[in-house]
Design an enzyme around this catalytic site. Structure first.
Site, PDB file in Angstrom:
ATOM      1  N   GLN A  79       0.832  -1.210   0.000  1.00  0.00           N
ATOM      2  CA  GLN A  79       0.000   0.000   0.000  1.00  0.00           C
ATOM      3  C   GLN A  79       0.864   1.256   0.000  1.00  0.00           C
ATOM      4  OE1 GLN A  79      -3.032   0.970  -0.374  1.00  0.00           O
ATOM      5  NE2 GLN A  79      -2.835   3.071   0.378  1.00  0.00           N
ATOM      6  N   GLU A  80       1.936   1.233   0.778  1.00  0.00           N
ATOM      7  CA  GLU A  80       2.788   2.415   0.906  1.00  0.00           C
ATOM      8  C   GLU A  80       3.593   2.696  -0.365  1.00  0.00           C
ATOM      9  OE1 GLU A  80       3.072   4.700   3.068  1.00  0.00           O
ATOM     10  OE2 GLU A  80       2.066   3.961   4.865  1.00  0.00           O
ATOM     11  N   SER A  81       4.165   1.670  -0.965  1.00  0.00           N
ATOM     12  CA  SER A  81       5.145   1.932  -2.024  1.00  0.00           C
ATOM     13  C   SER A  81       5.121   0.935  -3.173  1.00  0.00           C
ATOM     14  CB  SER A  81       6.554   1.899  -1.423  1.00  0.00           C
ATOM     15  OG  SER A  81       6.875   0.566  -1.021  1.00  0.00           O
TER      16      SER A  81
END
Length: 221
Positions: A79-81
């Site tokens: 989700q982050e990266s």
């Protein structure tokens, strides 16, 4: 499912009738999560799967160290990266777990160099453990909700999550439960970003669990 399990098959058929497109609940879920999919990607596609396989041992190492399911941490990293260590945000967050170097270097985490995949994942897991244990240790909060609150705090900050829980209580909702309760208050305080953030991670978590179940021989690695 096994052919020798007709009761499970019958239960699933009954459940499907309740959630299929055209049913009240089905239409609500489709409108809420799938009407627009521009904000959610597929972690099971080949390139993403290779990144996941490459990093899984690190997620397992630090998941074990801090008491997290490795697949849940991997879902957060996606989700982050999209599991990209080279990713940098306009706010200065870096790496797979998109941490600010100042957050990683803080005494509560104490990892100064997060330029490598291992240190970045280590710092993200340790910061998640800090959030979970410092702010959501009340035994009235179930483990899944502790994780959801920690994700929300990772995204919006623990002070905002405190306000979300207070708002939920004032609205007559359960301040110890994220889905269907505090997430509603979150939408009123910070908009949809944190709500989608947590929901996305759960979707990616489910996708990773399915991916691992489909490769019990670890051929994915």
């Amino acid at each position: 499912m096994r052919k020798s399990n007709p009761l499970l098959a019958d239960d699933l058929r009954k459940f499907w009738k309740k959630v299929q497109k055209g049913s009240l609940l089905g239409n609500m879920l489709i409108k809420r999560y799938y009407k627009s999919t521009r904000w959610i990607k597929n972690p099971g596609r080949e390139q993403a799967r290779k990144k996941f396989a490459h990093l899984l041992k690190l997620f397992e190492k630090y998941g074990d160290k801090y008491g997290f399911d490795a697949l849940a941490l991997a879902a957060q990293g996606y989700q982050e990266s999209e599991l990209n260590q080279q990713r940098k945000s306009h706010r200065g967050a870096v790496g797979i777990m998109q941490l600010l170097p100042s957050t990683a270097a803080d005494k509560n985490v104490g990892i100064r160099d997060i330029s490598t995949e291992e240190n970045n994942i280590h710092a993200g897991a340790k910061y998640m453990a800090f959030l979970r244990d410092r702010y959501f240790s009340d035994p009235a909060i179930k483990p899944d909700d502790r994780m959801a609150f920690a994700w929300a705090a990772y995204n919006a900050g623990p002070a905002k999550v405190r306000k979300m829980r207070a708002k939920a209580k004032a609205m007559g909702l359960n301040p110890n439960v994220w889905f269907g309760n505090v997430e509603i208050a979150a939408g009123k305080i910070v908009g949809r970003e944190t709500v989608r953030y947590v929901a996305n991670i759960y979707k990616y978590y489910a996708a990773y669990k399915l991916l691992v179940e489909l490769h019990p021989d670890k051929s994915i690695l």
